[in-house]
Design an enzyme around this catalytic site. Structure first.
Site, PDB file in Angstrom:
ATOM      1  N   SER B 298      72.363  14.710  31.314  1.00 27.17           N
ATOM      2  CA  SER B 298      71.923  14.713  32.718  1.00 27.17           C
ATOM      3  C   SER B 298      70.413  14.646  32.862  1.00 27.17           C
ATOM      4  O   SER B 298      69.671  15.150  32.014  1.00 27.17           O
ATOM      5  CB  SER B 298      72.403  15.999  33.409  1.00 27.17           C
ATOM      6  OG  SER B 298      73.789  16.134  33.345  1.00 27.17           O
ATOM      7  N   HIS B 371      76.403  21.535  38.248  1.00 28.65           N
ATOM      8  CA  HIS B 371      77.196  21.763  37.044  1.00 28.65           C
ATOM      9  C   HIS B 371      77.390  23.251  36.754  1.00 28.65           C
ATOM     10  O   HIS B 371      78.458  23.661  36.289  1.00 28.65           O
ATOM     11  CB  HIS B 371      76.559  21.060  35.835  1.00 28.65           C
ATOM     12  CG  HIS B 371      76.662  19.560  35.919  1.00 28.65           C
ATOM     13  ND1 HIS B 371      77.861  18.902  35.945  1.00 28.65           N
ATOM     14  CD2 HIS B 371      75.705  18.596  36.005  1.00 28.65           C
ATOM     15  CE1 HIS B 371      77.656  17.590  36.024  1.00 28.65           C
ATOM     16  NE2 HIS B 371      76.347  17.386  36.072  1.00 28.65           N
TER      17      HIS B 371
END
Lengths: 433, 433, 433, 433
Positions: B298, B371
């Protein structure tokens, strides 16, 4: 086998201790499922929503009827809006009626029941179970008001989900899956389908069966209308139901709606019927331009009942005293001689019944109410239209044609809604004179 | 061509006279469409709902942006709840806080805006237009609160309609329709897809692209996540985006989520993302049992920004004054030498940023927030993970792996939600020490 | 309505004059259709192929049976290879047996019948009619050889078209279209399906029905095999056919093929059966790894017939003279007492019949022939396996299990093909001793 | 993993010893695959057909080009008919030319190559590989006749399999799978598709792209024709290919076929093209009744070549000696001035080329040959119809319209076939005068 969070969930729930009492057969009780519901509504629900919802939905499906009712009553009583918050928000609005206080009120009023139902829908098959829940709620409401809060939350949510924009207009044919056809057989409410051969006849070349489906309810029609193509408007149901092999008469000019049935009792009151009729008229107009006439061939479900119970009790001059006596005989409508003798007066009283008899300012007859509201007019009253036992029992064998003329649907509908006008043909007018 | 009731409707509407002013080009004005909306909400709407809704939806689609905003503002101001009724119902509740008065309040609060939006959905393509309306509403809300009432009605309705239970989990492949692929290209928000060849790479044999679709939004993905199968958790994005032909490495043991993008800006805030990630983990676990590790690769979108604007402004002892000066140079992150020189301290401050820096009690970084809330933990901080211009600009080239361990997702999620705990690996711990 | 070239064609054909005699009802005669066939085979056919083929196919479909046979006889006699050309080409080959003369021979031999059949397939529904033609051809061939040339051309063409590579392996379930299910009911050849409820039982949760379809024959299965999942190999058909609701026994370890039926009599001799059995074994092995045993539960269609007509006529020592007399009584097999009395000897003679009795070097029993050739072995002989009238009549109630052991299928098949070896279990061996 | 019989097969094959030589990389050689083919043709093939076929097909796919050719040559030489049998059967026929001896001859002639190809089709993806084999065969045949026997067997088998009756007529749109669109881009043979945007233009609202698919060749078009809807017949290709966004002109009255491309080089010679054109004309006539004119806008691929190489070499009086010299300059057609100077004579010679120039009694130009045979007529010769480099190079920029008039297609086709008549418009006539 289970995803990790579900294992965790199940463990946690079982640690809840004494209050979480499963029966000796390890089935859930209403109470234990209620606890699962509370879990779903906490933050935990966010992480394990689908799994928890599945657990609840499965548990509910396995309950017996009493346990289901007990569970629904808990939902109806436990998950409503908080009275204190509502009172506070109501006062705030009265003090300062602005947009923010409106928002506050809305928020306070939203019951967590709605959240719960929305989350149950996460489960595969959740929507089916929710519809079954409502079917049970509607049944129970006939005896008791306990489940009313649940109904008040279910109706708008189901209305939103089954918005006409999400419905798929489809045709049912002999090529449709047996599961779908089975439901047509089971839910046909007007003229019983007695065998698969009978069903095959209704899906023959001179027929069509149109439905709405919802994409989340696979293989499950919501409502269906059966259409026969004929030359002119038929006045008897017998030939339409007869099991002869039907080639599409090349000269057919009329589409006859001879049966409309709801296939989802749990969706009662979420009206698809009027949309379906209109869509069918549009569809046929486009696909079969040779069809110019749209009409029903409909039962008059409460005519005999009304005649015996309402009409005859009132003072009136139509029937003589002798005739009156005949009408009070049990099962008089099965006696052909009596019917023949009273024919003209029965037709006249039926015309009167359809055009003038009201209840809550609406036509007394539910089928008349549906079609007149939709923009149809009463076209014919058909003597000996349905000589089946049911037909005789309901309406002494009489049937009606409600005619849908595309160019008049809106004006008829508006006149009906705004001024209560019931349109009928010159033939009906002549009877009434 | 038109169904009869639509012709009628159009005639009627045009008879409304002066108030119904179409522009010289015969296009609708916001005002004329508003009148159509009022028609839809009257009883007339019941008869000609679909046709009228179609007319409004078409008219809106043809408007220019200013006209659209003007129209939405009218909707936002004209179709709200009636103040008197709300006041009366609020008082009734305070006088007698029972179930019936709750019902009364709910009814008074329901704005006819909601009815209107529900009826617009009747039109073919209605749902697309409603979503476009909300996109515009969200844009406008950044400047002005005028459209807030509309947003307040749109959000719950869209949330109900896009309930996770109605979403279809599907895979996008090179066999998907070009219309769908085009949208993947257009909406990819993390690593730009530069060509169809680039796209083909992302749908190669060592890849998967998973989405949610809604049955009423044909060919339009709502959200999509791109997955690469690798041996171990990769720490650099370059090789994943490189255009080599990718055979599925038979030894792949990890599924890497390297891009998650929302394809419907008009559905912002109706969170599918967390459901999608979980569904993908479940799906891969079942279909590819050899995959044992689930992780993201990410970006850290606001790291550089935070470093320069927030961190450096606070008193701290990490960077020396000289180092500080380097960090204040414009585009310092493009200078490899500077980066090398500061490497250890950048990594340390990044670890600090991800694990401790908060805003409204949530992680400052939006990707971390998503997340961590979903139940992942911070696994690795990867130096020179993304040397693209964008990667350097956002995070000095650093990337993160958030790891999803199926058995820990729920506990991580709960610890995060209830106590704000952010989980990270021993490697991160070592950096922080 | 018609495409221009078809109008032209029809006009032209009708100008062919006296020879083109339509009957007073304007239906085609065999002769007039023959003329259409000739048109199709000329260059004209290239321009109007589809339309002309459709005309012929439609005309054939409307003929009565006699007319159809007359037409097929014309085709069989008129469209064969040209004798002179064949003779010339044969001589050329003998003079110079090279590749070119082989080509010449092939060309001379190709009958225009083959072209004709290929062109009939152009018509929508052409393939169905061609299959119906062959069904009639096969029927007629039992009495007369006139249609043999047609069969000789039809068989290889249909074999090419119905190449196993084009067949689709599918499952039939209660979700299948009613048209498909209707054909399963109509073509079930082993254990009659008496009602739709009976059918629903055969598609229950502990069952499967597998088929081959051809993409050009929509909704028409070619062949189907019915499978029941059981614990161990069942020895009686009764419980399998009983109409109890069948949940998949979680402990099922066996897949029993209890009925295999051909649904296309016109495709007889184009063997799909062995491919289907193998595909089903593969499919179940993969999808249901808990199923380890594959076996049939099969009838012995000609056992009683053989016993009475062949076996008893030969000198033998198995049955005593008294027993022999019992066996010659009409319908002796319906008499339970006789059966009991002869039980051991009937089982022994059945074992003998299955393992040793041959015709043209193949097992006398057609079901045995099919499964043994496929690589199965004889596993059990089951006394009172099928006490239905048909079961008693065919085999005195005895049934057989043919067992398919995946690892032995090829060796069994090869031993059978090359050395005529019939494999049987130790249980059968014991009976024979 | 493998079905048992395949394991067995592989073991057996590998026991075949020295002759079965795999290369060090364990890849098959042409010889080893040939052995597999022989296994497939023995009785063993019956038991393990699908598995063995898959093995061969996979092995072939992995071979390099030389190895493939070597393998095909073996097939071409090893699996032909047996000369002795053919000789015997030929003699038998000459002795007694009856139906039985014809059958005998046919049987002797059928090469086991045909069986082999039919069995290769059993494998998943077998048909693709067979088509690729034929593509290679056709390529090789340009240099050598070695593979001719294979071609002689492949052509009739593929013709039977790709019978027009099995083809599905479909439209390609922007909703088609990317795999399909990719093939349109790759196989467009007339006007190159330069980008996906270019492709999107060709699938715009004023366009259609029609194809035939075969059900066994998933996602693989066989042939496709691109249609533009225009007002009148266009004479220049530029505007049609231009990348403007194309709304369907409401007044379009013409359908222009501006590109026809074969997408399967391995199916060359199995003509779908004429069927496709006719189907498209029928389809458009029915679906878009406002379209009255059907025409191509076609290249003249060999005009310049013919002009320079054939025409000029013959004595003629059309061009003066000076003009002749211009025409012999390299790339004269790129010089606008030369073209302008020779305009009238180029048009005249082009008219002459299209209407009179023949080869083997057919039009010299392949595109003319295709459309004239199909029943079209030459409508216009368009100066500067295609100024692309390719257009100038092939035909000095000239294009043709071939017009399909539904009512004349059959008569034109017949006149062309029977008497070699080439139909052209009065405009062409005027040019020729």
């Amino acid at each position: 086998m289970f995803p990790a969070w579900m294992d965790f969930m199940i463990k946690t729930v079982s640690e809840l201790g004494r209050s979480y009492i499963r029966r000796p057969d390890h089935k859930h009780t209403a109470k234990s499922v209620n606890l699962l519901c509370q879990s779903l509504l906490t933050r935990r629900g966010e992480a394990s929503g689908v799994a928890l919802a599945k657990d609840i939905v499965d548990a509910y499906s396995e309950m017996d009827n009493d346990c289901k009712i007990q569970f629904l009553e808990m939902i109806a009583s436990d998950f409503g809006p908080d009275n204190d918050s509502v009172a506070k928000a109501a006062q705030a609005y009265l003090n300062n009626p602005c947009y923010d206080s409106i928002k506050g009120l809305s928020k306070a009023l939203k019951s967590s029941r709605v959240d719960l139902i929305e989350m149950l829908n996460f489960a595969p098959g959740g929507i089916e179970v929710i519809i079954q829940m409502r079917e049970l709620v509607l049944q129970e409401l006939k005896q008791s008001k306990k489940l009313l809060p649940l109904e008040v939350d279910l109706l708008p949510l189901l209305s939103a989900w089954f918005n006409r924009g999400f419905l798929e207009f489809r045709q049912i044919t002999w090529n449709s899956p047996a599961t779908v056809l089975e439901q047509v057989v089971n839910h046909e409410a007007v003229h019983e389908i007695k065998s698969w051969k009978d069903l095959q006849r209704r899906l023959g070349k001179d027929r069509n069966c149109f439905t709405f489906f919802h994409p989340a309810l696979h293989q499950q029609p919501l409502i269906f209308v059966q259409v026969a193509y004929t030359k002119g408007i038929p006045r008897k149901i017998g030939p339409i139901l007869a099991q002869e092999n039907g080639e599409l008469k090349t000269k057919a000019d009329s589409a006859i709606f001879y049966s409309i049935s709801n296939a989802q009792p749990g969706l009662k009151g979420i009206s698809f019927g009027n949309f379906l009729i209109k869509q069918v008229v549009d569809h046929i107009s486009k696909e079969m331009p040779e069809i110019k006439i749209f009409s029903t061939l409909s039962p008059i479900p409460r005519f005999v009942n009304w005649l015996q119970n309402d009409y005859l009790k009132r003072s009136h001059t139509l029937f003589t005293e002798d005739e009156w006596k005949l009408l009070l005989k049990p099962d008089w409508y099965l006696d052909e001689q009596i019917r023949s003798q009273l024919k003209d007066k029965l037709i006249l009283s039926c015309a009167h019944y359809l055009t003038s008899e009201k209840k809550d300012n609406q036509p007394y007859d539910p089928v008349a109410r549906f079609h007149l509201r939709n923009g149809a007019k009463i076209e014919n009253i058909n003597w000996e239209g349905d000589l089946s036992e049911n037909g005789l029992h309901q309406s002494a064998g009489i049937m009606v044609n409600y005619k849908y003329t595309p160019s008049q649907i809106v004006t008829n509908h508006e006149a009906y809604i705004n001024q209560g006008v019931i349109r009928y043909s010159s033939k009906i007018k002549k009877i009434l004179e």
